[in-house]
Motif scaffolding. Structure first.
Motif, PDB file in Angstrom:
ATOM      1  N   LEU A  83      -4.763 -14.297  48.212  1.00 16.77           N
ATOM      2  CA  LEU A  83      -5.028 -15.526  48.978  1.00 16.77           C
ATOM      3  C   LEU A  83      -3.892 -16.526  48.792  1.00 16.77           C
ATOM      4  O   LEU A  83      -3.485 -16.801  47.662  1.00 16.77           O
ATOM      5  CB  LEU A  83      -6.331 -16.162  48.487  1.00 16.77           C
ATOM      6  N   VAL A  84      -3.382 -17.050  49.907  1.00 20.10           N
ATOM      7  CA  VAL A  84      -2.298 -18.043  49.822  1.00 20.10           C
ATOM      8  C   VAL A  84      -2.631 -19.230  50.722  1.00 20.10           C
ATOM      9  O   VAL A  84      -2.485 -19.164  51.944  1.00 20.10           O
ATOM     10  CB  VAL A  84      -0.934 -17.451  50.255  1.00 20.10           C
ATOM     11  N   PRO A  85      -3.125 -20.335  50.132  1.00 15.71           N
ATOM     12  CA  PRO A  85      -3.379 -21.532  50.934  1.00 15.71           C
ATOM     13  C   PRO A  85      -2.059 -22.198  51.328  1.00 15.71           C
ATOM     14  O   PRO A  85      -1.038 -22.016  50.670  1.00 15.71           O
ATOM     15  CB  PRO A  85      -4.170 -22.451  50.002  1.00 15.71           C
ATOM     16  N   GLY A  86      -2.106 -22.956  52.408  1.00 19.40           N
ATOM     17  CA  GLY A  86      -0.902 -23.654  52.854  1.00 19.40           C
ATOM     18  C   GLY A  86      -1.260 -24.866  53.691  1.00 19.40           C
ATOM     19  O   GLY A  86      -2.446 -25.201  53.885  1.00 19.40           O
ATOM     20  N   THR A  87      -0.200 -25.507  54.185  1.00 20.08           N
ATOM     21  CA  THR A  87      -0.340 -26.765  54.917  1.00 20.08           C
ATOM     22  C   THR A  87      -0.837 -26.500  56.345  1.00 20.08           C
ATOM     23  O   THR A  87      -0.064 -26.492  57.299  1.00 20.08           O
ATOM     24  CB  THR A  87       1.027 -27.476  54.928  1.00 20.08           C
ATOM     25  N   GLY A  88      -2.119 -26.259  56.469  1.00 18.70           N
ATOM     26  CA  GLY A  88      -2.676 -25.829  57.748  1.00 18.70           C
ATOM     27  C   GLY A  88      -2.268 -24.389  57.989  1.00 18.70           C
ATOM     28  O   GLY A  88      -1.318 -23.895  57.360  1.00 18.70           O
ATOM     29  N   SER A  89      -2.959 -23.714  58.897  1.00 18.03           N
ATOM     30  CA  SER A  89      -2.528 -22.328  59.139  1.00 18.03           C
ATOM     31  C   SER A  89      -1.175 -22.333  59.843  1.00 18.03           C
ATOM     32  O   SER A  89      -0.436 -21.350  59.797  1.00 18.03           O
ATOM     33  CB  SER A  89      -3.573 -21.516  59.885  1.00 18.03           C
ATOM     34  N   LEU A  90      -0.815 -23.462  60.454  1.00 18.52           N
ATOM     35  CA  LEU A  90       0.535 -23.583  61.023  1.00 18.52           C
ATOM     36  C   LEU A  90       1.598 -23.440  59.944  1.00 18.52           C
ATOM     37  O   LEU A  90       2.581 -22.720  60.111  1.00 18.52           O
ATOM     38  CB  LEU A  90       0.695 -24.967  61.653  1.00 18.52           C
ATOM     39  N   GLY A  91       1.398 -24.153  58.841  1.00 20.93           N
ATOM     40  CA  GLY A  91       2.347 -24.063  57.734  1.00 20.93           C
ATOM     41  C   GLY A  91       2.399 -22.639  57.192  1.00 20.93           C
ATOM     42  O   GLY A  91       3.475 -22.114  56.889  1.00 20.93           O
ATOM     43  N   VAL A  92       1.235 -21.994  57.103  1.00 19.88           N
ATOM     44  CA  VAL A  92       1.205 -20.630  56.578  1.00 19.88           C
ATOM     45  C   VAL A  92       1.922 -19.685  57.551  1.00 19.88           C
ATOM     46  O   VAL A  92       2.657 -18.784  57.140  1.00 19.88           O
ATOM     47  CB  VAL A  92      -0.249 -20.162  56.324  1.00 19.88           C
ATOM     48  N   THR A  93       1.730 -19.916  58.841  1.00 20.02           N
ATOM     49  CA  THR A  93       2.406 -19.066  59.837  1.00 20.02           C
ATOM     50  C   THR A  93       3.920 -19.197  59.692  1.00 20.02           C
ATOM     51  O   THR A  93       4.656 -18.218  59.683  1.00 20.02           O
ATOM     52  CB  THR A  93       2.001 -19.493  61.271  1.00 20.02           C
ATOM     53  N   ARG A  94       4.373 -20.427  59.576  1.00 22.47           N
ATOM     54  CA  ARG A  94       5.812 -20.645  59.442  1.00 22.47           C
ATOM     55  C   ARG A  94       6.354 -19.916  58.209  1.00 22.47           C
ATOM     56  O   ARG A  94       7.373 -19.239  58.263  1.00 22.47           O
ATOM     57  CB  ARG A  94       6.125 -22.138  59.328  1.00 22.47           C
ATOM     58  N   ASP A  95       5.625 -20.049  57.104  1.00 23.52           N
ATOM     59  CA  ASP A  95       6.113 -19.441  55.872  1.00 23.52           C
ATOM     60  C   ASP A  95       6.085 -17.912  55.946  1.00 23.52           C
ATOM     61  O   ASP A  95       6.980 -17.236  55.442  1.00 23.52           O
ATOM     62  CB  ASP A  95       5.301 -19.944  54.680  1.00 23.52           C
ATOM     63  N   LEU A  96       5.062 -17.365  56.585  1.00 26.38           N
ATOM     64  CA  LEU A  96       4.997 -15.907  56.741  1.00 26.38           C
ATOM     65  C   LEU A  96       6.163 -15.406  57.585  1.00 26.38           C
ATOM     66  O   LEU A  96       6.764 -14.372  57.291  1.00 26.38           O
ATOM     67  CB  LEU A  96       3.699 -15.524  57.467  1.00 26.38           C
ATOM     68  N   LEU A  97       6.470 -16.178  58.647  1.00 25.20           N
ATOM     69  CA  LEU A  97       7.599 -15.787  59.494  1.00 25.20           C
ATOM     70  C   LEU A  97       8.889 -15.808  58.682  1.00 25.20           C
ATOM     71  O   LEU A  97       9.708 -14.897  58.776  1.00 25.20           O
ATOM     72  CB  LEU A  97       7.718 -16.738  60.693  1.00 25.20           C
ATOM     73  N   ARG A  98       9.053 -16.832  57.867  1.00 24.71           N
ATOM     74  CA  ARG A  98      10.272 -16.909  57.057  1.00 24.71           C
ATOM     75  C   ARG A  98      10.326 -15.789  56.040  1.00 24.71           C
ATOM     76  O   ARG A  98      11.405 -15.315  55.677  1.00 24.71           O
ATOM     77  CB  ARG A  98      10.338 -18.248  56.332  1.00 24.71           C
ATOM     78  N   ALA A  99       9.151 -15.366  55.564  1.00 19.24           N
ATOM     79  CA  ALA A  99       9.133 -14.284  54.570  1.00 19.24           C
ATOM     80  C   ALA A  99       9.477 -12.940  55.213  1.00 19.24           C
ATOM     81  O   ALA A  99       9.948 -12.025  54.529  1.00 19.24           O
ATOM     82  CB  ALA A  99       7.740 -14.215  53.920  1.00 19.24           C
ATOM     83  N   ALA A 100       9.220 -12.816  56.520  1.00 23.21           N
ATOM     84  CA  ALA A 100       9.349 -11.484  57.136  1.00 23.21           C
ATOM     85  C   ALA A 100      10.517 -11.349  58.102  1.00 23.21           C
ATOM     86  O   ALA A 100      10.980 -10.237  58.336  1.00 23.21           O
ATOM     87  CB  ALA A 100       8.042 -11.122  57.853  1.00 23.21           C
ATOM     88  N   ALA A 101      10.967 -12.450  58.713  1.00 20.49           N
ATOM     89  CA  ALA A 101      11.920 -12.292  59.828  1.00 20.49           C
ATOM     90  C   ALA A 101      13.060 -13.288  59.712  1.00 20.49           C
ATOM     91  O   ALA A 101      12.893 -14.397  59.214  1.00 20.49           O
ATOM     92  CB  ALA A 101      11.197 -12.479  61.162  1.00 20.49           C
ATOM     93  N   GLY A 102      14.220 -12.878  60.198  1.00 17.15           N
ATOM     94  CA  GLY A 102      15.387 -13.766  60.211  1.00 17.15           C
ATOM     95  C   GLY A 102      16.311 -13.365  61.343  1.00 17.15           C
ATOM     96  O   GLY A 102      15.883 -12.675  62.284  1.00 17.15           O
ATOM     97  N   ASP A 103      17.561 -13.793  61.230  1.00 19.27           N
ATOM     98  CA  ASP A 103      18.554 -13.515  62.289  1.00 19.27           C
ATOM     99  C   ASP A 103      18.536 -12.054  62.710  1.00 19.27           C
ATOM    100  O   ASP A 103      18.585 -11.169  61.861  1.00 19.27           O
ATOM    101  CB  ASP A 103      19.958 -13.829  61.756  1.00 19.27           C
ATOM    102  N   GLY A 104      18.479 -11.849  63.999  1.00 20.33           N
ATOM    103  CA  GLY A 104      18.598 -10.489  64.524  1.00 20.33           C
ATOM    104  C   GLY A 104      17.276  -9.740  64.591  1.00 20.33           C
ATOM    105  O   GLY A 104      17.181  -8.687  65.204  1.00 20.33           O
ATOM    106  N   ASP A 105      16.228 -10.279  63.936  1.00 23.14           N
ATOM    107  CA  ASP A 105      14.925  -9.606  63.972  1.00 23.14           C
ATOM    108  C   ASP A 105      14.122 -10.059  65.197  1.00 23.14           C
ATOM    109  O   ASP A 105      14.438 -11.085  65.811  1.00 23.14           O
ATOM    110  CB  ASP A 105      14.110  -9.945  62.710  1.00 23.14           C
ATOM    111  N   GLU A 106      13.084  -9.312  65.486  1.00 27.37           N
ATOM    112  CA  GLU A 106      12.206  -9.676  66.600  1.00 27.37           C
ATOM    113  C   GLU A 106      10.791  -9.922  66.104  1.00 27.37           C
ATOM    114  O   GLU A 106      10.321  -9.254  65.177  1.00 27.37           O
ATOM    115  CB  GLU A 106      12.175  -8.538  67.629  1.00 27.37           C
TER     116      GLU A 106
END
Ligand code: PMP
Length: 355
Positions: A83-106
């Motif tokens: 379980l990972v709480p965050g700053t609204g599910s928006l904040g969690v979405t942003r952090d998950l995206l940063r954990a999984a995707a970067g330049d050149g990824d889709e």
């Protein structure tokens, strides 16, 4: 005179699309049905928990929200490290995206879906790949077809914002079978508590069997804590650990933690309110259809009217009559289910409206 020097910023940032939030209501006389908020104010027990917390705001909050995590862990039968709480599910979405995707990824998601997705994906440097809805629903076949070796993450908004439609267990399982095991599938269940169709799966049941599935939930909608900003992810340990590494320390305030815990305690009472909104959703849908409107089956706390070019005019007519709804370009209007009185107001306007 040469212009003053400007700090050098990431070249792609100035071109990023911006999130357009629902406007605040100009007065209390206006019914705000534009932001999918819960119309009911916090329960006295939740207010009391927040009041008690107010005297401690000179201290930092518990960075891991351990007590909230313990309560969620017990309630959902999920180990605390998932379980990972965050700053609204928006904040969690942003952090998950940063954990999984970067330049050149889709990053794949349906479109139209939650309007924050493309913005959050662009900000990671990855490329959003938007797969059109089919008959207002996720086209999971087309989404699976669109996976490439650059795909890192797929967002499935279930129920979907703004159409309210939900994907069913069988189709989602077939989709998960087709997605490679090394692609993270994020089920955004911001509106899960409003689902009354038993064919719509509980994402947490699916996550248990799939190491590449994560689920997002929030206290903003059913629990009525939108302004406090608290949501969470349920994910297997490698994903949860990467997500934690990408979160802003102390992102969930002490007030939010206290209110979320008090809301979990008050769940039966809060779910009674949710049931009122679900019944109102059925009533609003029936009334709109009876008046000739085409309304997709919604499993969330809003309904969707695909009005095409009439979208701005309808939104303006609602606003002139004292109801704020959410127009999306010339696609359609999303209307949040409010109190019975607010919904009556909307139905009156919709009944009177002529193209
Ligand atoms: N996901 C979806 C699908 C949403 O509609 C919203 C809110 N509009 C969110 C996430 C964000 O909710 P939160 O307040 O938890 O950040």
């Amino acid at each position: 005179m040469p212009p003053p020097p400007v700090p050098r910023l990431r070249a792609d940032v100035s071109g990023l699309p911006r999130y357009v939030p629902g406007r605040t209501a100009p007065s209390d006389l206006v019914d705000k049905l534009s932001s999918n908020e819960n119309p009911y104010p916090p329960l006295p027990s939740v207010l009391a928990a927040m009041r008690e917390e107010l005297g401690r705001v000179n201290r930092y909050p518990d960075a891991r929200s351990s007590e909230l995590v313990a309560d969620l862990s017990a309630g959902l039968a999920v180990p605390p490290e998932h379980l990972v709480p965050g700053t609204g599910s928006l904040g969690v979405t942003r952090d998950l995206l940063r954990a999984a995707a970067g330049d050149g990824d889709e990053v794949l998601f349906a479109w139209r879906s939650f309007e924050a997705y493309p913005l959050l994906v662009w900000a990671t440097g990855a490329t959003p790949v938007q797969i059109p809805l089919r008959e207002e629903r996720h086209d999971l076949e087309a989404m699976a077809d669109a996976v490439t070796d650059r795909t890192r993450l797929i967002l499935v908004c279930n129920p979907n914002n703004p159409t309210g439609t939900a994907v069913h267990r069988g189709e989602l399982k077939r989709f998960l079978d087709r997605v490679p095991d090394d692609v993270l599938v994020v089920l955004d269940e911001a509106y899960r508590e409003f689902v009354d169709d038993t064919d719509v799966p509980d994402g947490i049941a699916l996550y248990r069997d799939s190491p590449n599935v994560a689920v997002l939930r929030t206290f903003s909608k059913a629990y009525g804590l939108a302004r406090l900003r608290v949501g969470y992810a349920v994910a297997h340990p490698p994903v949860a650990a990467a997500l934690r590494a990408c979160t802003v320390p102390f992102g969930v305030s002490g007030l939010a933690q206290a209110a979320a815990r008090a809301s979990l305690k008050a769940e039966p009472e809060l779910m009674e309110r949710v049931q009122i909104l679900v019944a109102e959703r059925a009533r609003v849908t029936r009334a709109l259809r009876a008046a000739g409107w085409s309304v997709p089956v919604s499993q969330a706390n809003f309904v969707w009217l695909r009005l095409g070019p009439h979208t701005p005019a309808f939104a303006a007519a609602c606003e002139a009559a004292g109801v704020m709804v959410r127009p999306f370009g010339d696609e359609g209007v999303r209307i949040t289910i409010g109190t019975p009185e607010e919904n009556d107001h909307l139905l009156k306007i919709a009944g009177d409206w002529r193209v």
